[in-house]
Design a protein around this motif. Structure first.
Motif, PDB file in Angstrom:
ATOM      1  N   ASN A  32       0.813  -1.216   0.000  1.00 48.07           N
ATOM      2  CA  ASN A  32       0.000   0.000   0.000  1.00 48.07           C
ATOM      3  C   ASN A  32       0.850   1.271   0.000  1.00 48.07           C
ATOM      4  O   ASN A  32       0.441   2.308  -0.527  1.00 48.07           O
ATOM      5  CB  ASN A  32      -0.952   0.002   1.192  1.00 48.07           C
ATOM      6  N   GLN A  33       2.028   1.183   0.574  1.00 51.02           N
ATOM      7  CA  GLN A  33       2.907   2.351   0.650  1.00 51.02           C
ATOM      8  C   GLN A  33       3.824   2.482  -0.566  1.00 51.02           C
ATOM      9  O   GLN A  33       4.427   3.532  -0.775  1.00 51.02           O
ATOM     10  CB  GLN A  33       3.755   2.291   1.927  1.00 51.02           C
ATOM     11  N   ALA A  34       3.930   1.415  -1.353  1.00 57.37           N
ATOM     12  CA  ALA A  34       4.859   1.414  -2.491  1.00 57.37           C
ATOM     13  C   ALA A  34       4.338   2.299  -3.625  1.00 57.37           C
ATOM     14  O   ALA A  34       3.125   2.436  -3.839  1.00 57.37           O
ATOM     15  CB  ALA A  34       5.070  -0.008  -2.998  1.00 57.37           C
ATOM     16  N   SER A  35       5.256   2.900  -4.356  1.00 57.06           N
ATOM     17  CA  SER A  35       4.909   3.732  -5.508  1.00 57.06           C
ATOM     18  C   SER A  35       4.975   2.907  -6.790  1.00 57.06           C
ATOM     19  O   SER A  35       5.760   1.955  -6.900  1.00 57.06           O
ATOM     20  CB  SER A  35       5.875   4.914  -5.624  1.00 57.06           C
ATOM     21  N   ASN A  36       4.161   3.281  -7.753  1.00 55.73           N
ATOM     22  CA  ASN A  36       4.190   2.597  -9.042  1.00 55.73           C
ATOM     23  C   ASN A  36       5.561   2.755  -9.694  1.00 55.73           C
ATOM     24  O   ASN A  36       6.144   3.842  -9.686  1.00 55.73           O
ATOM     25  CB  ASN A  36       3.127   3.164  -9.982  1.00 55.73           C
ATOM     26  N   CYS A  37       6.036   1.655 -10.282  1.00 52.92           N
ATOM     27  CA  CYS A  37       7.345   1.693 -10.935  1.00 52.92           C
ATOM     28  C   CYS A  37       7.298   2.446 -12.249  1.00 52.92           C
ATOM     29  O   CYS A  37       8.286   3.038 -12.679  1.00 52.92           O
ATOM     30  CB  CYS A  37       7.841   0.274 -11.192  1.00 52.92           C
ATOM     31  N   CYS A  38       6.124   2.424 -12.883  1.00 58.27           N
ATOM     32  CA  CYS A  38       6.054   2.866 -14.278  1.00 58.27           C
ATOM     33  C   CYS A  38       4.690   3.479 -14.579  1.00 58.27           C
ATOM     34  O   CYS A  38       3.721   3.257 -13.850  1.00 58.27           O
ATOM     35  CB  CYS A  38       6.276   1.674 -15.212  1.00 58.27           C
ATOM     36  N   ASN A  39       4.631   4.215 -15.679  1.00 57.09           N
ATOM     37  CA  ASN A  39       3.374   4.811 -16.123  1.00 57.09           C
ATOM     38  C   ASN A  39       2.595   3.892 -17.062  1.00 57.09           C
ATOM     39  O   ASN A  39       1.393   4.054 -17.225  1.00 57.09           O
ATOM     40  CB  ASN A  39       3.634   6.148 -16.827  1.00 57.09           C
ATOM     41  N   ALA A  40       3.312   2.947 -17.693  1.00 55.47           N
ATOM     42  CA  ALA A  40       2.672   2.049 -18.651  1.00 55.47           C
ATOM     43  C   ALA A  40       3.445   0.741 -18.697  1.00 55.47           C
ATOM     44  O   ALA A  40       4.634   0.679 -18.368  1.00 55.47           O
ATOM     45  CB  ALA A  40       2.641   2.686 -20.038  1.00 55.47           C
ATOM     46  N   MET A  41       2.762  -0.317 -19.131  1.00 55.35           N
ATOM     47  CA  MET A  41       3.396  -1.634 -19.191  1.00 55.35           C
ATOM     48  C   MET A  41       4.508  -1.683 -20.238  1.00 55.35           C
ATOM     49  O   MET A  41       5.394  -2.526 -20.161  1.00 55.35           O
ATOM     50  CB  MET A  41       2.340  -2.709 -19.458  1.00 55.35           C
ATOM     51  N   SER A  46      -2.052 -14.133 -11.181  1.00 60.00           N
ATOM     52  CA  SER A  46      -2.797 -13.822 -12.396  1.00 60.00           C
ATOM     53  C   SER A  46      -1.745 -13.490 -13.455  1.00 60.00           C
ATOM     54  O   SER A  46      -0.643 -13.055 -13.125  1.00 60.00           O
ATOM     55  CB  SER A  46      -3.732 -12.633 -12.198  1.00 60.00           C
ATOM     56  N   VAL A  47      -2.093 -13.705 -14.720  1.00 60.02           N
ATOM     57  CA  VAL A  47      -1.123 -13.494 -15.803  1.00 60.02           C
ATOM     58  C   VAL A  47      -1.751 -12.612 -16.880  1.00 60.02           C
ATOM     59  O   VAL A  47      -2.882 -12.840 -17.313  1.00 60.02           O
ATOM     60  CB  VAL A  47      -0.683 -14.841 -16.429  1.00 60.02           C
ATOM     61  N   LEU A  48      -1.002 -11.605 -17.299  1.00 58.84           N
ATOM     62  CA  LEU A  48      -1.368 -10.794 -18.452  1.00 58.84           C
ATOM     63  C   LEU A  48      -0.452 -11.159 -19.609  1.00 58.84           C
ATOM     64  O   LEU A  48       0.767 -11.182 -19.457  1.00 58.84           O
ATOM     65  CB  LEU A  48      -1.207  -9.302 -18.153  1.00 58.84           C
ATOM     66  N   MET A  49      -1.032 -11.443 -20.771  1.00 56.53           N
ATOM     67  CA  MET A  49      -0.261 -11.704 -21.970  1.00 56.53           C
ATOM     68  C   MET A  49      -0.435 -10.511 -22.913  1.00 56.53           C
ATOM     69  O   MET A  49      -1.559 -10.027 -23.139  1.00 56.53           O
ATOM     70  CB  MET A  49      -0.739 -12.983 -22.653  1.00 56.53           C
ATOM     71  N   LEU A  50       0.697 -10.030 -23.469  1.00 54.88           N
ATOM     72  CA  LEU A  50       0.691  -8.859 -24.346  1.00 54.88           C
ATOM     73  C   LEU A  50       1.298  -9.201 -25.695  1.00 54.88           C
ATOM     74  O   LEU A  50       2.195 -10.048 -25.786  1.00 54.88           O
ATOM     75  CB  LEU A  50       1.497  -7.717 -23.722  1.00 54.88           C
ATOM     76  N   ASP A  51       0.836  -8.520 -26.744  1.00 51.91           N
ATOM     77  CA  ASP A  51       1.475  -8.701 -28.047  1.00 51.91           C
ATOM     78  C   ASP A  51       2.691  -7.783 -28.158  1.00 51.91           C
ATOM     79  O   ASP A  51       3.080  -7.117 -27.193  1.00 51.91           O
ATOM     80  CB  ASP A  51       0.471  -8.478 -29.196  1.00 51.91           C
ATOM     81  N   VAL A  53      -3.006  -6.009 -24.612  1.00 47.45           N
ATOM     82  CA  VAL A  53      -3.372  -7.216 -23.876  1.00 47.45           C
ATOM     83  C   VAL A  53      -4.105  -8.172 -24.803  1.00 47.45           C
ATOM     84  O   VAL A  53      -5.091  -7.807 -25.454  1.00 47.45           O
ATOM     85  CB  VAL A  53      -4.257  -6.882 -22.657  1.00 47.45           C
ATOM     86  N   THR A  54      -3.607  -9.412 -24.900  1.00 46.00           N
ATOM     87  CA  THR A  54      -4.274 -10.436 -25.705  1.00 46.00           C
ATOM     88  C   THR A  54      -5.232 -11.268 -24.860  1.00 46.00           C
ATOM     89  O   THR A  54      -6.268 -11.712 -25.335  1.00 46.00           O
ATOM     90  CB  THR A  54      -3.245 -11.382 -26.351  1.00 46.00           C
ATOM     91  N   ARG A  55      -4.878 -11.496 -23.597  1.00 47.72           N
ATOM     92  CA  ARG A  55      -5.748 -12.257 -22.688  1.00 47.72           C
ATOM     93  C   ARG A  55      -5.249 -12.109 -21.259  1.00 47.72           C
ATOM     94  O   ARG A  55      -4.081 -11.792 -21.020  1.00 47.72           O
ATOM     95  CB  ARG A  55      -5.800 -13.740 -23.066  1.00 47.72           C
ATOM     96  N   THR A  56      -6.169 -12.350 -20.331  1.00 48.25           N
ATOM     97  CA  THR A  56      -5.845 -12.382 -18.911  1.00 48.25           C
ATOM     98  C   THR A  56      -6.129 -13.787 -18.405  1.00 48.25           C
ATOM     99  O   THR A  56      -7.208 -14.342 -18.644  1.00 48.25           O
ATOM    100  CB  THR A  56      -6.690 -11.362 -18.123  1.00 48.25           C
ATOM    101  N   ASN A  80       4.875 -11.989 -36.927  1.00 44.28           N
ATOM    102  CA  ASN A  80       3.544 -11.421 -36.756  1.00 44.28           C
ATOM    103  C   ASN A  80       3.522 -10.551 -35.501  1.00 44.28           C
ATOM    104  O   ASN A  80       3.738 -11.048 -34.400  1.00 44.28           O
ATOM    105  CB  ASN A  80       2.521 -12.545 -36.636  1.00 44.28           C
ATOM    106  N   PRO A  81       3.268  -9.237 -35.606  1.00 43.09           N
ATOM    107  CA  PRO A  81       3.268  -8.377 -34.425  1.00 43.09           C
ATOM    108  C   PRO A  81       2.157  -8.692 -33.452  1.00 43.09           C
ATOM    109  O   PRO A  81       2.182  -8.226 -32.313  1.00 43.09           O
ATOM    110  CB  PRO A  81       3.122  -6.966 -35.010  1.00 43.09           C
ATOM    111  N   LYS A  82       1.165  -9.494 -33.869  1.00 43.86           N
ATOM    112  CA  LYS A  82       0.094  -9.899 -32.965  1.00 43.86           C
ATOM    113  C   LYS A  82       0.499 -11.092 -32.096  1.00 43.86           C
ATOM    114  O   LYS A  82      -0.250 -11.503 -31.207  1.00 43.86           O
ATOM    115  CB  LYS A  82      -1.169 -10.255 -33.754  1.00 43.86           C
ATOM    116  N   ASN A  83       1.662 -11.676 -32.367  1.00 42.12           N
ATOM    117  CA  ASN A  83       2.132 -12.773 -31.526  1.00 42.12           C
ATOM    118  C   ASN A  83       2.265 -12.313 -30.079  1.00 42.12           C
ATOM    119  O   ASN A  83       2.696 -11.195 -29.802  1.00 42.12           O
ATOM    120  CB  ASN A  83       3.508 -13.280 -31.997  1.00 42.12           C
ATOM    121  N   GLU A  84       1.936 -13.199 -29.144  1.00 43.44           N
ATOM    122  CA  GLU A  84       2.137 -12.877 -27.732  1.00 43.44           C
ATOM    123  C   GLU A  84       3.635 -12.794 -27.465  1.00 43.44           C
ATOM    124  O   GLU A  84       4.382 -13.731 -27.730  1.00 43.44           O
ATOM    125  CB  GLU A  84       1.461 -13.918 -26.852  1.00 43.44           C
ATOM    126  N   THR A  85       4.056 -11.668 -26.929  1.00 36.30           N
ATOM    127  CA  THR A  85       5.478 -11.348 -26.812  1.00 36.30           C
ATOM    128  C   THR A  85       5.909 -11.112 -25.373  1.00 36.30           C
ATOM    129  O   THR A  85       7.071 -11.345 -25.034  1.00 36.30           O
ATOM    130  CB  THR A  85       5.792 -10.092 -27.655  1.00 36.30           C
TER     131      THR A  85
END
Length: 278
Positions: A5-14, A76-81, A86-89, A121-126
């Motif tokens: 709860n006290q930690a700051s976000n590392c980043c603005n975007a994934m 939980s897992v997020l998959m990104l291209d 996000v391709t799926r959660t 293919n840029p749509k591949n999960e990367t």
């Protein structure tokens, strides 16, 4: 929870995460603790671990396990291209409790397949991000007591020792495994990307071509590294006198946008014939 709860976000975007390379075949333990980065996901804030998946491999079979002790980091897992979309959660509907067996302890785990049919293919999960659902940190996972497992294995009377409830935690230990499945596809959790012309990295973007999985429209652009990879595979197949495989590679490469595959095949056959004559 206080640390989280006290930690700051590392980043603005994934897209700005630091991603660790994941080998096509690997088996590693990952500690999630107060030294791990933090991000505000849709489900809430979480410590996380992020990976860059191998691009040139067969289909990948990936298993993610949250290892149980007195608590568990329930993954939980997020998959990104390749463009960080996000391709799926993969969450609570896929992760299931697995009791201890032989050398494996109690855990929650999920297995899923990553498609590698079309190189470039840029749509591949990367990218893959492992985190936990903040809204479920107050929950517990029902485990099976060691004594009950023993009575089942020995087929003796169960004296009713209470099964433990393992609280979810913001920290924990993960096991991440990956296997290169080659051309073998398996598993129910399977992502098949629509085909899109590879991005050339310049100002002029190629037109997106979306088709069905069984009808691939050839494109005029293929990444240079993909061309080189196909050329190498075609030449090797010809050297091995596996002409059927070489022709299949030519067809696959041309569908993916190659302009050199057929020429590479012809030149390789000519070179092979010269070698045979000598």
């Amino acid at each position: 929870m206080q640390e989280l709860n006290q930690a700051s976000n590392c980043c603005n975007a994934m897209s700005t995460f630091q991603y660790t390379e994941l080998a096509a075949t690997s088996d590693k333990l990952i500690a999630i603790d107060n030294t791990s980065p933090v991000f505000q996901f849709l489900e809430g804030k979480s410590f996380f671990s992020a990976f860059h998946l191998p691009l040139h491999s067969g289909d990948l079979q990936i298993k993610v396990e949250g290892l149980m002790d007195k608590t568990v980091f329930n993954p939980s897992v997020l998959m990104l291209d390749s463009q960080f979309n996000v391709t799926r959660t993969i969450g609570k509907d896929v992760f299931t409790y697995q009791p201890a067996y032989l050398l494996d302890g109690d855990r929650v785990e999920a297995s899923f397949t990553v498609d590698r049919s079309y190189i470039g293919n840029p749509k591949n999960e990367t990218y893959m991000i492992i985190y936990t659902d903040y809204s479920r940190l107050a929950d517990s996972t029902q485990a099976i007591s060691p004594s009950k497992q023993m009575t089942k294995s020995l087929n003796v009377q169960d004296y009713g020792m209470k099964d433990p409830l393992v609280p979810h935690s913001a920290w924990g230990l993960l096991k991440v495994s990956s296997d290169d499945m080659g051309l073998i596809k398996g598993g129910e959790n399977y992502y098949k990307p629509v085909y899109q012309a590879p991005i050339n990295g310049g100002a002029n973007k190629t037109e997106t071509v979306i088709v069905t999985a069984t009808q691939i429209t050839p494109t005029s652009v293929m990444l240079t590294e993909s061309e080189i990879l196909y050329q190498s595979k075609i030449k090797q197949a010809v050297l091995n006198h596996d002409i059927d495989k070489a022709m299949a590679l030519v067809s696959e490469a041309e569908k993916a946008g190659s302009t050199t595959a057929k020429t590479t095949f012809i030149e390789a056959v000519k070179s092979s014939q010269k070698i045979d004559v000598k």
